[in-house]
Structures are given as C-alpha cells and as structure tokens.
Design a protein around this motif. Structure first.
Motif, PDB file in Angstrom:
ATOM      1  N   PRO A 171      17.150  74.715 -91.721  1.00 51.65           N
ATOM      2  CA  PRO A 171      18.423  75.170 -91.140  1.00 51.65           C
ATOM      3  C   PRO A 171      19.556  75.134 -92.156  1.00 51.65           C
ATOM      4  CG  PRO A 171      18.031  72.900 -90.557  1.00 51.65           C
ATOM      5  CD  PRO A 171      16.803  73.354 -91.304  1.00 51.65           C
ATOM      6  N   GLY A 172      20.662  75.735 -91.782  1.00 51.56           N
ATOM      7  CA  GLY A 172      21.855  75.701 -92.615  1.00 51.56           C
ATOM      8  C   GLY A 172      21.820  76.713 -93.738  1.00 51.56           C
ATOM      9  N   ARG A 173      22.617  76.432 -94.768  1.00 52.40           N
ATOM     10  CA  ARG A 173      22.771  77.354 -95.889  1.00 52.40           C
ATOM     11  C   ARG A 173      21.940  76.928 -97.091  1.00 52.40           C
ATOM     12  NH1 ARG A 173      28.786  76.718 -94.994  1.00 52.40           N
ATOM     13  NH2 ARG A 173      29.433  78.529 -93.793  1.00 52.40           N
ATOM     14  N   LEU A 174      21.624  77.931 -97.915  1.00 51.06           N
ATOM     15  CA  LEU A 174      20.981  77.659 -99.199  1.00 51.06           C
ATOM     16  C   LEU A 174      21.641  78.543-100.246  1.00 51.06           C
ATOM     17  CD1 LEU A 174      18.583  76.102-100.541  1.00 51.06           C
ATOM     18  CD2 LEU A 174      17.306  78.217-100.339  1.00 51.06           C
ATOM     19  N   CYS A 175      22.145  77.928-101.308  1.00 57.63           N
ATOM     20  CA  CYS A 175      22.738  78.677-102.409  1.00 57.63           C
ATOM     21  C   CYS A 175      21.701  78.861-103.506  1.00 57.63           C
ATOM     22  CB  CYS A 175      23.947  77.928-102.978  1.00 57.63           C
ATOM     23  SG  CYS A 175      25.347  77.888-101.858  1.00 57.63           S
ATOM     24  N   GLY A 176      21.700  80.040-104.114  1.00 59.32           N
ATOM     25  CA  GLY A 176      20.751  80.327-105.175  1.00 59.32           C
ATOM     26  C   GLY A 176      21.441  80.854-106.410  1.00 59.32           C
ATOM     27  N   GLU A 177      20.721  80.793-107.538  1.00 57.47           N
ATOM     28  CA  GLU A 177      21.234  81.276-108.817  1.00 57.47           C
ATOM     29  C   GLU A 177      20.662  82.655-109.103  1.00 57.47           C
ATOM     30  OE1 GLU A 177      21.128  80.026-113.568  1.00 57.47           O
ATOM     31  OE2 GLU A 177      20.335  78.680-112.027  1.00 57.47           O
ATOM     32  N   THR A 196      21.657  82.576-100.532  1.00 59.94           N
ATOM     33  CA  THR A 196      20.383  83.288-100.475  1.00 59.94           C
ATOM     34  C   THR A 196      19.733  83.219 -99.110  1.00 59.94           C
ATOM     35  OG1 THR A 196      19.240  81.325-101.299  1.00 59.94           O
ATOM     36  CG2 THR A 196      19.935  82.945-102.919  1.00 59.94           C
ATOM     37  N   LEU A 197      19.892  82.092 -98.423  1.00 63.53           N
ATOM     38  CA  LEU A 197      19.355  81.940 -97.075  1.00 63.53           C
ATOM     39  C   LEU A 197      20.414  81.291 -96.204  1.00 63.53           C
ATOM     40  CD1 LEU A 197      15.700  80.658 -97.619  1.00 63.53           C
ATOM     41  CD2 LEU A 197      16.412  82.916 -96.815  1.00 63.53           C
ATOM     42  N   SER A 198      20.682  81.878 -95.080  1.00 63.59           N
ATOM     43  CA  SER A 198      21.632  81.294 -94.125  1.00 63.59           C
ATOM     44  C   SER A 198      21.294  81.838 -92.738  1.00 63.59           C
ATOM     45  CB  SER A 198      23.074  81.615 -94.510  1.00 63.59           C
ATOM     46  OG  SER A 198      23.221  82.988 -94.807  1.00 63.59           O
ATOM     47  N   THR A 199      20.110  81.492 -92.270  1.00 63.80           N
ATOM     48  CA  THR A 199      19.603  82.076 -91.013  1.00 63.80           C
ATOM     49  C   THR A 199      20.209  81.365 -89.815  1.00 63.80           C
ATOM     50  OG1 THR A 199      17.689  80.635 -91.272  1.00 63.80           O
ATOM     51  CG2 THR A 199      17.456  82.908 -91.983  1.00 63.80           C
ATOM     52  N   ARG A 200      21.525  81.542 -89.682  1.00 65.34           N
ATOM     53  CA  ARG A 200      22.253  80.895 -88.607  1.00 65.34           C
ATOM     54  C   ARG A 200      22.631  81.926 -87.558  1.00 65.34           C
ATOM     55  NH1 ARG A 200      25.916  80.254 -92.429  1.00 65.34           N
ATOM     56  NH2 ARG A 200      27.589  80.325 -90.918  1.00 65.34           N
ATOM     57  N   GLU A 201      23.084  81.412 -86.398  1.00 72.17           N
ATOM     58  CA  GLU A 201      23.366  82.329 -85.299  1.00 72.17           C
ATOM     59  C   GLU A 201      24.528  83.269 -85.597  1.00 72.17           C
ATOM     60  OE1 GLU A 201      26.286  82.138 -83.495  1.00 72.17           O
ATOM     61  OE2 GLU A 201      27.061  80.249 -84.272  1.00 72.17           O
ATOM     62  N   GLN A 202      25.373  82.937 -86.578  1.00 73.86           N
ATOM     63  CA  GLN A 202      26.468  83.842 -86.905  1.00 73.86           C
ATOM     64  C   GLN A 202      25.954  85.139 -87.541  1.00 73.86           C
ATOM     65  OE1 GLN A 202      28.924  81.343 -89.389  1.00 73.86           O
ATOM     66  NE2 GLN A 202      30.505  81.248 -87.826  1.00 73.86           N
TER      67      GLN A 202
END
Length: 447
Positions: A288-294, A307-313
């Motif tokens: 869950p939550g956010r993931l930052c990538g380079e 890169t990943l933020s599969t949240r309901e927003q």
C-alpha cells in the motif's frame, strides 16, 4: 447565542455590507430552538499578551519528558533529536504541497522520499520500502490486508506479544473478522502461535522486541509460517533496535512494519508519528501507499518520480490496494535527516548505547527486594513485577517527579494478571543518576 459586533455602528456597517436589515434576518435560517438564551461560561476577551501568559502558566503545570528521570516507553520513546533536524525540516524548500504529483517541480521531495525508502530497506533487510504510512499500528493493519491479498487466504494470527494498540487497530481494520485470531497477551511471551498455523493462514504477526520487551525467534517463526504457505509479518515498535538486532529480512520476514518515531521525531504528546513498511520485491504490487523510483529525463539526467501509488485517489476504490491517501511526509523527512546524520556506524552506536543503559537499569531493578525482572532477553525495554498494584505505585513515583514507566494495566484494562506489572524503557538519554533516583524512590515506596 448570536454573535454581535461591539458597537451599533459596527453592526449597521456589517449588515449593510452583507445586505440584510437586522440581526434577526442575518440568522433567519437558524431554528429558534437552537439559540441559547443564556451566556456561555467563558472568560471575557483579553489582550493577546494576557492570553499568552495564561497559556504559558497552564503549560508550566506539565511535567515534560525531559524534566526528570523518564522511563516511559511502550511504543513511544524519548531519544535525542539533533537540532539540525528541526532546522532543516523548516527550510522553505520543504514547505510546499505534500503530494509530489508533478515531478518536474517536486524533485527535492521525491529524492528525499527515495532516500528514505533506501534507508528503511537497508535497516529492515528487505528489498523495497514504501514512502511511509501513518504510524506503526496502521502499518500493521495494512500488512495484514496485504498478506490476505498475496495469499488469497483470510486467517491472520496476532501474537500475544503484539502491542495492544496495534492489535486493536488491526481488529478495527478487519472489522473483528472471525478469521482474525488474537492470542491472549502474556507477560511470559507471545503464546503458542505456531499451533494456530494451518492451511487457511495468510500470515502470523510477531512483534520483536514485543510489548513486554522480549526478543523473539524470527527464524523459527518464518520457517513455521512458510511450511504452511503463510507469510511472516514482523512488527518493530522500537526502530532503534534494528541497529543492533539482525535484520528481519535476513531471518525470513516477508513484510516488516515499524514505528519510526524514535529517529528524528520527538514524543510530541503522542503524534504525529511515522509508519514504516518494507517487503520483498515480488510482493511490491500489493504494497500500500506510495513508492518513489529513480529514472532519467529526456536529456538523460537523473530524476525521481512516483512509480507506484495504487490508492483510491487514482483508481476505482474497489480496485485499490489501500485507501491510505497520504504519507507522513514531514515525519519521514525528519527520520531521513536524522538517519543520514547518524550513518550506519552512528545508528549501530546509538543502539548499543540504548542496550547498555537498559542492562544497567535491569541490574539495578533486580537488586530491589520484592522486584522481579521478567525478561531473559531485551533490547532497551523490560517488564518488572512489583509486590503491589503497579498503577498506584507509578502515580506515587510521578508525585516524586519520576516517570517510572507504564503500568501494563493501563494498556490492558480489566486483566488482573497484569495489575502488578510495569514496563520500563531506557534510552541513550537515561543517565546513571536517573537510574539511582528511580531505585531509591522504589525502595522507599515498597518499604
């Protein structure tokens, strides 16, 4: 009660601007029964400096953590936070919108979160970490939901050594699901958790050091869970312990969650705090939550993005992995700055100081007649049994300006087996004088 400007002239001027004729017309939409017919019991208005003086006097009645010997822990710990941390988090570069949706104007925030994720992955021994959650308890609940998605099983087994607040948050998230097994809290350990693992188990959740300070055998737990196709979720309530204990990832953990308050974040009267989560690379899409990538930009320059933020927003609610809509960005920044200041060697040294002071505390407590230290293993926290009701004893010690830990009955009300237990923590800020003052006061009170 209707608010009225102080003078008739002010009232006429205000009504004229609004476009109504009378005060009653201004409040015509409010039912008559809703109006108060008596004055509120509130003090009259005061000049600003008098209000400030009054508030300072009220604040002066508090006994803060740094005002004397302090042994309170149980999930929130007093550590030194360098002045550099507070200075840097207040710089204008960070005082921008909290959500870095536009990477072209959010590179600083994104890079900080990327570095934060790297730090969390390193100390937990896992492949990947997210850009923080709310706190340790909600991170634990999210880990339980994540395990269900990964295994497509429903049964979650919570160790008896899990912090009671964490247990309650998981129960709330899972709506007291009958597939949630909560083992009874026990000052002797986690309960016989392995006997509850079966073919329907999604995960077992084990805290180490646990609520009572005991260290847990994660390797044995991982082997037992994996043999049944289940996952091991490891909870770390005192993140400084990761500077001394072997990383959970090296011992077979599948998901590691932690409360990050101890690094960079003061007690702050209970919050805001910082939830950490790390997992294995193959589980990343259910995290869950956010993931930052380079990445690199069109010119080949290094850059950072979400890169990943599969949240309901972002996607349909029923398809989202989590309904968490933000992260504890400022707390994560404080954590990352403090961790960078410490470095690997400093983090290890900090953990060793905590453990060394805890050993001094345990030895001193064990020498008091009538006091029993229950722990055979501990990091910086332990549980003692006293020959009287712990809650009243702690209150009397507070009257001596010694905050002598947390009565277990405060977090486990209604359980008579814990009425004589006190949970105490020592950190790098605990001095020999603090321990001596506690021991002397305990001896007098118990005599």
């Amino acid at each position: 009660m209707r608010y009225l400007p102080h003078t008739a002239h002010e009232r006429v001027e205000m009504l004229g601007v609004i476009g109504v004729d009378t005060i009653d017309a201004l409040f015509s939409a409010v039912p008559e029964a809703a109006f108060r017919t008596f004055a509120l019991d509130l003090p009259d208005h005061c000049p600003e400096f008098m209000v400030e003086a009054h508030m300072r006097a009220l604040a002066g009645r508090n006994h803060a953590a740094g005002d004397g010997p302090f042994f309170v822990g149980a999930g929130a710990y007093r550590h030194h936070v360098p002045a550099t941390v507070d200075h840097l988090i207040q710089r204008s570069e960070w005082l921008t919108a909290y959500t870095p949706y536009q990477p072209e104007i959010s590179q600083g925030t994104l890079q900080m979160l990327f570095e934060f994720q790297t730090q969390v992955a390193r100390i937990t021994g896992m492949d990947v970490a997210n850009a923080s959650l709310y706190d340790g308890s909600t991170a634990t609940a999210e880990a339980a939901l994540m395990a269900r998605r990964l295994t497509r099983r429903n049964k979650i087994v919570l160790s008896g050594g899990l912090h009671p607040h964490y247990r309650d948050v998981v129960k709330t998230y899972l709506k007291d699901d009958p597939d949630l097994v909560c083992l009874s809290p026990s000052p002797e350990g986690q309960g016989d958790i392995f006997t509850h693992i079966d073919g329907d188990t999604a995960a077992i959740v084990i805290q180490t050091p646990d609520f009572y300070g005991h260290l847990r055998d994660l390797r044995a737990a991982a082997d037992a869970a994996h043999a049944a196709g289940a996952l091991l979720v490891v909870v770390i309530a005192e993140v400084v312990s990761l500077g001394l204990l072997e990383a959970p990832g090296a011992l077979g953990a599948d998901i590691v969650v932690a409360e990050g308050q101890s690094i960079g974040n003061a007690l702050n009267f209970g919050g805001p705090y910082l939830g950490l989560m790390a997992t294995r690379k193959e589980f990343i899409r259910q995290m869950p939550g956010r993931l930052c990538g380079e990445t690199v930009d069109a010119d080949g320059n290094r850059g950072f993005v979400l890169t990943l933020s599969t949240r309901e927003q972002h996607i349909r609610r029923e398809k989202a992995t989590s309904n968490i809509c933000t992260n504890s960005g400022l707390c994560a920044l404080a954590f990352s700055i403090h961790m960078a200041l410490l470095g690997e060697a400093g983090f290890v040294r900090l953990a060793r100081l905590n453990h060394a002071n805890a050993i001094l505390l345990a030895d001193a407590l064990a020498g008091i007649a009538g006091v029993t230290v229950l722990n055979r293993t501990f990091f910086n926290e332990m549980t003692i049994r006293v020959p009287q009701r712990a809650e009243s004893l702690v209150e009397r010690l507070a009257g001596r300006d010694i905050l002598a830990g947390v009565p277990a009955s405060r977090l486990l009300p209604g359980d008579p087996e814990v009425d004589d237990l006190i949970i105490l923590a020592a950190t790098e800020l605990t001095t020999a004088d603090d321990i001596a003052a506690l021991v002397a006061a305990l001896k007098e009170e118990l005599a």
